[in-house]
Design a protein around this motif. Structure first.
Motif, PDB file in Angstrom:
ATOM      1  N   LEU A 152      48.798  52.940  53.376  1.00  0.00           N
ATOM      2  CA  LEU A 152      49.617  52.846  51.574  1.00  0.00           C
ATOM      3  C   LEU A 152      48.453  53.049  50.788  1.00  0.00           C
ATOM      4  CD1 LEU A 152      49.965  48.657  52.883  1.00  0.00           C
ATOM      5  CD2 LEU A 152      51.383  50.533  51.645  1.00  0.00           C
ATOM      6  N   GLU A 176      50.269  44.832  38.202  1.00  0.00           N
ATOM      7  CA  GLU A 176      51.955  44.587  38.136  1.00  0.00           C
ATOM      8  C   GLU A 176      52.376  45.824  37.903  1.00  0.00           C
ATOM      9  OE1 GLU A 176      50.012  42.368  36.634  1.00  0.00           O
ATOM     10  OE2 GLU A 176      49.961  41.354  38.726  1.00  0.00           O
ATOM     11  N   THR A 198      52.175  47.868  41.219  1.00  0.00           N
ATOM     12  CA  THR A 198      52.047  47.999  42.623  1.00  0.00           C
ATOM     13  C   THR A 198      53.539  47.804  42.315  1.00  0.00           C
ATOM     14  OG1 THR A 198      51.852  45.493  41.263  1.00  0.00           O
ATOM     15  CG2 THR A 198      49.653  46.397  42.341  1.00  0.00           C
ATOM     16  N   ASP A 199      54.683  47.351  41.430  1.00  0.00           N
ATOM     17  CA  ASP A 199      55.964  47.566  41.036  1.00  0.00           C
ATOM     18  C   ASP A 199      56.197  48.593  41.771  1.00  0.00           C
ATOM     19  OD1 ASP A 199      55.705  44.285  41.700  1.00  0.00           O
ATOM     20  OD2 ASP A 199      55.594  43.930  39.342  1.00  0.00           O
ATOM     21  N   PRO A 217      56.869  52.395  42.830  1.00  0.00           N
ATOM     22  CA  PRO A 217      56.437  53.066  43.730  1.00  0.00           C
ATOM     23  C   PRO A 217      56.070  54.291  43.223  1.00  0.00           C
ATOM     24  CG  PRO A 217      59.116  52.919  44.295  1.00  0.00           C
ATOM     25  CD  PRO A 217      58.598  51.662  42.554  1.00  0.00           C
ATOM     26  N   ASP A 240      44.925  45.191  47.106  1.00  0.00           N
ATOM     27  CA  ASP A 240      45.619  44.233  46.868  1.00  0.00           C
ATOM     28  C   ASP A 240      46.857  45.172  46.680  1.00  0.00           C
ATOM     29  OD1 ASP A 240      44.842  41.884  48.354  1.00  0.00           O
ATOM     30  OD2 ASP A 240      43.460  41.579  45.678  1.00  0.00           O
ATOM     31  N   GLN A 276      49.013  46.550  48.413  1.00  0.00           N
ATOM     32  CA  GLN A 276      49.872  45.857  49.248  1.00  0.00           C
ATOM     33  C   GLN A 276      51.341  46.378  49.424  1.00  0.00           C
ATOM     34  OE1 GLN A 276      49.440  43.795  52.303  1.00  0.00           O
ATOM     35  NE2 GLN A 276      47.466  45.454  51.790  1.00  0.00           N
ATOM     36  N   LYS A 277      51.928  46.663  48.211  1.00  0.00           N
ATOM     37  CA  LYS A 277      53.320  46.937  47.997  1.00  0.00           C
ATOM     38  C   LYS A 277      54.068  48.392  48.157  1.00  0.00           C
ATOM     39  CE  LYS A 277      53.938  42.644  45.028  1.00  0.00           C
ATOM     40  NZ  LYS A 277      55.183  42.884  43.382  1.00  0.00           N
ATOM     41  N   THR A 278      52.806  49.079  47.558  1.00  0.00           N
ATOM     42  CA  THR A 278      53.315  50.765  47.792  1.00  0.00           C
ATOM     43  C   THR A 278      52.050  51.653  48.100  1.00  0.00           C
ATOM     44  OG1 THR A 278      54.657  52.231  46.730  1.00  0.00           O
ATOM     45  CG2 THR A 278      53.468  50.609  45.296  1.00  0.00           C
ATOM     46  N   SER A 304      49.396  53.566  46.503  1.00  0.00           N
ATOM     47  CA  SER A 304      49.080  52.615  45.262  1.00  0.00           C
ATOM     48  C   SER A 304      47.249  53.201  45.289  1.00  0.00           C
ATOM     49  CB  SER A 304      48.690  51.303  45.231  1.00  0.00           C
ATOM     50  OG  SER A 304      50.443  50.432  44.808  1.00  0.00           O
TER      51      SER A 304
END
Length: 150
Positions: free
Chosen positions: A51, A107, A110-111, A113, A143, A146-148, A150
């Motif tokens: 990550l 966002e 983080t959205d 990838p 934070d 957390q999704k990709t 970053s």
């Protein structure tokens, strides 16, 4: 592990990139270096789907030049903390809001990838802020990852 890692392999291990926006001196896509010696890096620790990627080395060994070159090649912003005095829990969201000229800059990062940012001079920034501010700042970086990657 201690495996040698070429610069090209390092670039290939990062997301595609392409996160353009309205840059400032401290937070923008950098121009490529006219002279750049491609380093060989050493992998200390890794996982299958990281990550974050951290580059650590002694002072004056080229970490900032490496970050500038990656920023230019991958077309992602490099955040120079030594030029930005704002290190706090809201700093990343504020920079991304200005960079994307939208309310949802965080966002968008983080959205997607393929998008990521580079942060340079963490050590210098750490020396300027209190423990609470530093913790809040690092938490926003966490934070964001957390999704990709970053």
């Amino acid at each position: 592990m201690n495996e040698l890692f070429s610069f090209d392999r390092f670039l290939g291990s990062l997301p595609t990139g392409g996160f353009s926006g309205n840059g400032t001196d401290a937070f923008r896509i950098r121009a490529p270096e006219s002279v750049f010696v491609r380093p060989h890096l050493q992998v200390i620790d890794t996982c299958e789907e990281p990550l974050v990627t951290l580059v650590s080395a002694r002072g004056a060994t080229g970490k900032s030049h490496l970050a500038e070159q990656v920023s230019a090649i991958k077309q992602v912003p490099l955040w120079l903390l030594n030029e930005d005095k704002a290190v706090s829990g809201d700093a990343l969201r504020a920079r991304l809001r200005d960079y994307t000229d939208t309310r949802d800059g965080f966002e968008r990062l983080t959205d997607d990838p393929d998008s990521f940012i580079l942060v340079d001079a963490l050590d210098e920034a750490r020396m300027r802020v209190s423990g609470d501010s530093w913790y809040d700042y690092v938490q926003t970086l966490f934070d964001a990852s957390q999704k990709t990657h970053s």
